[in-house]
Design a protein around this motif. Structure first.
Motif, PDB file in Angstrom:
ATOM      1  N   ARG A  20       0.834  -1.206   0.000  1.00 14.07           N
ATOM      2  CA  ARG A  20       0.000   0.000   0.000  1.00 14.07           C
ATOM      3  C   ARG A  20       0.867   1.254   0.000  1.00 14.07           C
ATOM      4  O   ARG A  20       0.372   2.358  -0.145  1.00 14.07           O
ATOM      5  CB  ARG A  20      -0.929   0.018   1.224  1.00 14.07           C
ATOM      6  N   PHE A  79      -9.687  -6.173  -8.008  1.00 14.40           N
ATOM      7  CA  PHE A  79     -10.051  -6.842  -6.753  1.00 14.40           C
ATOM      8  C   PHE A  79     -11.514  -6.581  -6.372  1.00 14.40           C
ATOM      9  O   PHE A  79     -12.272  -7.522  -6.122  1.00 14.40           O
ATOM     10  CB  PHE A  79      -9.113  -6.389  -5.637  1.00 14.40           C
ATOM     11  N   ALA A 127     -15.688 -15.828   5.266  1.00 13.38           N
ATOM     12  CA  ALA A 127     -15.448 -14.459   4.780  1.00 13.38           C
ATOM     13  C   ALA A 127     -14.095 -14.375   4.076  1.00 13.38           C
ATOM     14  O   ALA A 127     -13.930 -13.631   3.105  1.00 13.38           O
ATOM     15  CB  ALA A 127     -15.492 -13.488   5.956  1.00 13.38           C
ATOM     16  N   SER A 177     -12.570 -13.639  -0.712  1.00 14.49           N
ATOM     17  CA  SER A 177     -11.655 -12.502  -0.921  1.00 14.49           C
ATOM     18  C   SER A 177     -10.249 -13.004  -1.256  1.00 14.49           C
ATOM     19  O   SER A 177      -9.516 -12.366  -2.003  1.00 14.49           O
ATOM     20  CB  SER A 177     -11.644 -11.574   0.297  1.00 14.49           C
ATOM     21  N   ALA A 224      -3.732 -10.506  16.921  1.00 11.44           N
ATOM     22  CA  ALA A 224      -4.581  -9.491  17.566  1.00 11.44           C
ATOM     23  C   ALA A 224      -5.011  -9.941  18.953  1.00 11.44           C
ATOM     24  O   ALA A 224      -5.004  -9.158  19.909  1.00 11.44           O
ATOM     25  CB  ALA A 224      -5.803  -9.213  16.685  1.00 11.44           C
ATOM     26  N   LYS A 225      -5.390 -11.235  19.050  1.00 10.94           N
ATOM     27  CA  LYS A 225      -5.833 -11.755  20.351  1.00 10.94           C
ATOM     28  C   LYS A 225      -4.680 -11.758  21.358  1.00 10.94           C
ATOM     29  O   LYS A 225      -4.857 -11.399  22.518  1.00 10.94           O
ATOM     30  CB  LYS A 225      -6.388 -13.176  20.186  1.00 10.94           C
ATOM     31  N   GLN A 258      -4.034  -8.338  22.591  1.00 11.29           N
ATOM     32  CA  GLN A 258      -5.073  -7.904  23.536  1.00 11.29           C
ATOM     33  C   GLN A 258      -4.867  -8.565  24.912  1.00 11.29           C
ATOM     34  O   GLN A 258      -4.959  -7.904  25.942  1.00 11.29           O
ATOM     35  CB  GLN A 258      -6.438  -8.278  22.972  1.00 11.29           C
ATOM     36  N   LYS A 284       2.365  -2.508  16.723  1.00  9.84           N
ATOM     37  CA  LYS A 284       3.041  -1.570  15.819  1.00  9.84           C
ATOM     38  C   LYS A 284       4.035  -0.677  16.540  1.00  9.84           C
ATOM     39  O   LYS A 284       4.599   0.240  15.945  1.00  9.84           O
ATOM     40  CB  LYS A 284       1.998  -0.712  15.095  1.00  9.84           C
ATOM     41  N   GLU A 316     -16.379 -10.224  13.751  1.00 10.77           N
ATOM     42  CA  GLU A 316     -16.109 -11.483  13.039  1.00 10.77           C
ATOM     43  C   GLU A 316     -14.927 -11.309  12.079  1.00 10.77           C
ATOM     44  O   GLU A 316     -14.073 -12.173  11.959  1.00 10.77           O
ATOM     45  CB  GLU A 316     -17.322 -11.892  12.199  1.00 10.77           C
ATOM     46  N   LYS A 325     -12.622  -8.766  12.109  1.00 12.02           N
ATOM     47  CA  LYS A 325     -11.404  -8.349  12.834  1.00 12.02           C
ATOM     48  C   LYS A 325     -11.537  -8.723  14.301  1.00 12.02           C
ATOM     49  O   LYS A 325     -11.784  -7.871  15.171  1.00 12.02           O
ATOM     50  CB  LYS A 325     -11.207  -6.818  12.697  1.00 12.02           C
ATOM     51  N   PRO A 326     -11.409 -10.009  14.597  1.00 14.42           N
ATOM     52  CA  PRO A 326     -11.602 -10.424  15.991  1.00 14.42           C
ATOM     53  C   PRO A 326     -10.531  -9.858  16.916  1.00 14.42           C
ATOM     54  O   PRO A 326      -9.404  -9.577  16.477  1.00 14.42           O
ATOM     55  CB  PRO A 326     -11.499 -11.950  15.923  1.00 14.42           C
ATOM     56  N   GLY A 327     -10.901  -9.682  18.158  1.00 11.56           N
ATOM     57  CA  GLY A 327      -9.915  -9.267  19.160  1.00 11.56           C
ATOM     58  C   GLY A 327      -9.678  -7.769  19.218  1.00 11.56           C
ATOM     59  O   GLY A 327      -8.771  -7.323  19.906  1.00 11.56           O
ATOM     60  N   LEU A 328     -10.454  -6.971  18.480  1.00  7.60           N
ATOM     61  CA  LEU A 328     -10.243  -5.515  18.509  1.00  7.60           C
ATOM     62  C   LEU A 328     -11.531  -4.816  18.902  1.00  7.60           C
ATOM     63  O   LEU A 328     -12.621  -5.230  18.498  1.00  7.60           O
ATOM     64  CB  LEU A 328      -9.812  -5.008  17.122  1.00  7.60           C
ATOM     65  N   ASP A 329     -11.410  -3.742  19.679  1.00  4.38           N
ATOM     66  CA  ASP A 329     -12.583  -2.942  19.998  1.00  4.38           C
ATOM     67  C   ASP A 329     -12.631  -1.786  19.010  1.00  4.38           C
ATOM     68  O   ASP A 329     -11.837  -0.849  19.089  1.00  4.38           O
ATOM     69  CB  ASP A 329     -12.494  -2.418  21.440  1.00  4.38           C
ATOM     70  N   GLY A 373      -5.320   1.719   8.521  1.00  2.00           N
ATOM     71  CA  GLY A 373      -4.884   0.402   8.059  1.00  2.00           C
ATOM     72  C   GLY A 373      -5.509  -0.771   8.801  1.00  2.00           C
ATOM     73  O   GLY A 373      -5.138  -1.914   8.556  1.00  2.00           O
ATOM     74  N   ASP A 387      -8.092  -3.406   5.717  1.00  2.04           N
ATOM     75  CA  ASP A 387      -7.493  -3.342   4.388  1.00  2.04           C
ATOM     76  C   ASP A 387      -8.528  -3.830   3.374  1.00  2.04           C
ATOM     77  O   ASP A 387      -9.668  -4.141   3.744  1.00  2.04           O
ATOM     78  CB  ASP A 387      -6.196  -4.154   4.337  1.00  2.04           C
ATOM     79  N   MET A 389      -8.871  -6.565   1.795  1.00  2.00           N
ATOM     80  CA  MET A 389      -9.362  -7.925   2.075  1.00  2.00           C
ATOM     81  C   MET A 389     -10.470  -7.873   3.126  1.00  2.00           C
ATOM     82  O   MET A 389     -11.529  -8.479   2.974  1.00  2.00           O
ATOM     83  CB  MET A 389      -8.221  -8.791   2.640  1.00  2.00           C
ATOM     84  N   ILE A 399     -12.271  -5.312   3.969  1.00  3.21           N
ATOM     85  CA  ILE A 399     -13.452  -4.590   3.479  1.00  3.21           C
ATOM     86  C   ILE A 399     -14.351  -5.521   2.678  1.00  3.21           C
ATOM     87  O   ILE A 399     -15.575  -5.525   2.841  1.00  3.21           O
ATOM     88  CB  ILE A 399     -13.022  -3.353   2.639  1.00  3.21           C
ATOM     89  N   ILE A 400     -13.723  -6.352   1.829  1.00  2.00           N
ATOM     90  CA  ILE A 400     -14.531  -7.274   1.029  1.00  2.00           C
ATOM     91  C   ILE A 400     -15.231  -8.298   1.928  1.00  2.00           C
ATOM     92  O   ILE A 400     -16.405  -8.634   1.715  1.00  2.00           O
ATOM     93  CB  ILE A 400     -13.641  -7.970  -0.033  1.00  2.00           C
ATOM     94  N   GLN A 401     -14.548  -8.773   2.944  1.00  2.00           N
ATOM     95  CA  GLN A 401     -15.177  -9.720   3.879  1.00  2.00           C
ATOM     96  C   GLN A 401     -16.367  -9.061   4.581  1.00  2.00           C
ATOM     97  O   GLN A 401     -17.427  -9.646   4.748  1.00  2.00           O
ATOM     98  CB  GLN A 401     -14.154 -10.188   4.921  1.00  2.00           C
ATOM     99  N   ARG A 437     -20.594  -9.877   4.277  1.00  2.00           N
ATOM    100  CA  ARG A 437     -21.458 -10.105   5.433  1.00  2.00           C
ATOM    101  C   ARG A 437     -22.558  -9.042   5.524  1.00  2.00           C
ATOM    102  O   ARG A 437     -23.707  -9.359   5.835  1.00  2.00           O
ATOM    103  CB  ARG A 437     -20.624 -10.098   6.725  1.00  2.00           C
TER     104      ARG A 437
END
Lengths: 529, 74
Positions: A302, A317, A343, A347, A390-391, A394, A401, B10, B12-16, B27, B30, B32, B34-36, B40
């Motif tokens: 990107r 895409f 999902a 993609s 991510a988990k 958390q 990052k 679903e 982006k699991p694990g994020l608030d 970022g 992304d 990918m 967005i399409i997912q 849904r």
């Protein structure tokens, strides 16, 4: 591009700017159009023909698309909801065929000139399996410079018109200018019609800020190309061309140097082109945004060759992902898989198509197909494991990052990119495999102590110049990352500062440029695409 | 809003992400993702999301996604 041609390009741009400013505002675009036509002639005669054909397909197709759009808007008035729906479906079908016609027309030129022999090379072995001993003869076709850039730009225009993002241009010559604006003809960036066309045709007055901003950017581009890239090229080529004679450390050094070479070559050239456009008051889209600060390969793409990445994202895409077959696949996956995988699967299929296309865009060779697959695999696996990261972040309360984790993520990205660069530079997949095997198997500590690394075809001062240049780029990059565009700040600053910087850059290019008997001019790598 | 947050969780699991206002620009989402998300959302709300709708402004926050869905439902 030779050094003479750099000087030629700079002189050409200045002469065109002089003539541009002499014309009345309303007709200034005609100067840019003429400059583009003449530039095609300098590049290679037939280029003009292909540009003309490409613009012709885009013009006819887009004009018809806008006509259909207008007709639909007129006819749908006073209709019931169902009738409107049916009418829309009818017009959408016609629009699809019209857009497809234009796209196939523009693309066919590119496919024949760039990919014909690649496909013949794939078909002939298949034919021999069926006993056909005399395969299809290869064609002797010259690839016109920049065709992959202006073809994508023209196709983007057709799709934007189809989607109703813009209306078709009535004046063919104005559209021709959009496809053939001379600074971006050889290496892009690939611009969008709505973004660039109005700037090209509206006519700009002279502005000191634009002129000095443009010149500073051009000099910065020359610095990257002549001082860093061409010098790194000489050293990287020495190792890549004789890779069997070198051990682990020299091979790694050359891979890093090639990465520096490619970045400074391409981004330097884009700076020169963007700076030229800026002198005319025209802003080209950003093509690089400090890619080596990326935390993932996805983020890298990107920030690297942004205009190509966004082109593939918006026109391939998204189009593929939202097409009826992919939406059906998505629904089918939802019924059989867990929500996350359901999902991810559709993609990922669309992403595979994008990366095969991106790989092939870089060259008609199986190596580039694998190059695309390499990045697809990394991104696909990245998407699979991302939720776990991510988990974990958390649960244990760290930011992926920032700090050590951020630095590790950047290092991992750079490593994966460098492996990709080795494949990109290697002559074939076999050479790529041998190169990697050489890194793993030929550990020779003597390379570290015996001075081999400091004389890869050149000598220690070359390393110092590249190192100092890289540090300069790093500082400018870090400042830009933090919101300060050094070059533009200089251009807006007091006259003594901007002239000091410009003269300083000229002096650095003249003194430290890779000239002389040891060096040769190096072609711009991305101009061959 | 709740449904959109569930779908986001679903993808982006694990994020608030409830208070995020730069989901795309920063970022987090992304192409990918967005399409997912679109797959849904289209399923859940029975709306047709086209490539023209796939701009950062429509996906930068939960509120922006909700506004886009409302617009498409109309």
């Amino acid at each position: 591009m030779t050094y003479d041609s750099y000087l030629f390009f700079a002189a050409y741009a200045l002469i065109v700017l002089g003539i541009y400013l002499l014309f009345p505002l309303k007709y200034r675009w005609t100067v840019l159009l003429g400059a583009g036509a003449l530039f095609c002639g300098f590049l290679n005669g037939p280029v003009a023909l292909w540009v003309l054909a490409c613009a012709g397909f885009a013009y006819v197709s887009a004009r018809h698309l806008t006509t259909l759009q207008d007709r639909f808007a007129k006819e749908k008035k006073d209709l019931s909801k169902d009738e409107r729906k049916a009418l829309k479906a009818r017009y959408t079908r016609r629009k699809k065929w019209t857009a497809a016609g234009g796209i196939v027309g523009a693309l066919s030129i590119l496919l024949v000139l760039k990919y014909c022999n690649f496909f013949i090379g794939q078909i002939n072995p298949l034919l021999s399996l069926f006993g056909v001993t005399e395969g299809i003869p290869f064609l002797s076709l010259a690839l016109p410079m920049g065709i992959s850039y202006y073809t994508l730009q023209a196709i983007g225009y057709i799709i934007d018109t189809y989607r109703g993002v813009c209306r078709a241009e009535k004046n063919f010559f104005k559209l021709l200018l959009f496809v053939s604006f001379f600074p971006q003809m050889t290496e892009g960036p690939i611009a969008r019609y709505g973004q660039l066309a109005p700037q090209l045709t509206e006519g700009h007055r002279y502005s000191n800020e634009n002129f000095t901003g443009g010149v500073t950017l051009i000099l910065w581009g020359f610095f990257k190309k002549i001082v860093i890239s061409d010098r790194a090229s000489f050293m990287a080529s020495e190792v890549f061309d004789n890779s069997a004679s070198y051990g682990t450390f020299a091979l790694i050094t050359a891979a890093v140097l090639y990465t520096v070479q490619l970045y400074t070559d391409f981004s330097g050239c884009i700076d020169i082109m963007s700076g030229t456009a800026r002198m005319f008051g025209i802003r080209l889209p950003e093509n690089f945004r400090q890619p080596f600060f990326s935390h993932s390969v996805g983020e890298f793409w990107r920030r690297w060759h942004i205009s190509l990445g966004t082109w593939f994202k918006d026109y391939v895409f998204y189009s593929v992902s939202l097409s009826a077959p992919f939406m059906k696949l998505s629904k089918a996956a939802s019924a059989k898989l867990n929500k996350f995988l359901a999902a991810l699967l559709p993609s990922s299929c669309a992403l595979l198509i994008v990366w095969l296309g991106t790989g092939l865009w870089h060259g008609a060779d199986m190596k580039y197909v694998v190059y695309g697959l390499y990045y697809f695999l990394i991104m696909f696996l990245g998407s699979l494991v991302d939720p776990l990261g991510a988990k974990a972040a958390q649960k244990w309360g760290f930011d992926r990052k920032k700090g050590v984790f951020g630095a590790l993520a950047v290092a991992r990205t750079i490593l994966l990119v460098i492996i990709g660069m080795i494949m990109f530079r290697a002559g074939s997949l076999e050479e790529f495999a041998n190169y990697l095997w050489g890194i793993v198997s030929r550990v020779n500590y003597g390379e570290l102590t015996g001075g081999v690394l400091l004389c890869l075809g050149t000598d220690t001062p070359d390393f110092i110049v590249i190192g100092a240049g890289a540090v300069m780029m790093l500082i400018v990059g870090i400042m830009k990352e933090r919101g300060t565009d050094v070059l533009q700040t200089v251009a807006k600053g007091p006259i003594y500062i901007k002239w000091s910087v410009m003269l300083g850059l000229i002096a650095v290019i003249l003194v430290f440029g890779a000239y002389g008997p040891n060096y040769g001019p190096v072609d711009n790598i991305y101009a061959q695409f | 809003m709740e449904t959109i947050l569930e779908i986001l969780a679903e993808v982006k699991p694990g994020l608030d992400l409830s208070s995020e206002t730069e989901l795309v620009d920063s970022g987090i989402l992304d192409s990918m993702a967005i399409i997912q998300l679109v797959a849904r959302l289209s399923d859940e709300f029975d709306v047709e999301i086209t490539p023209v709708d796939l701009v950062p402004e429509n996906f930068n926050s939960v509120q922006a996604i909700e506004a886009m869905i409302r617009r498409l439902e109309d």
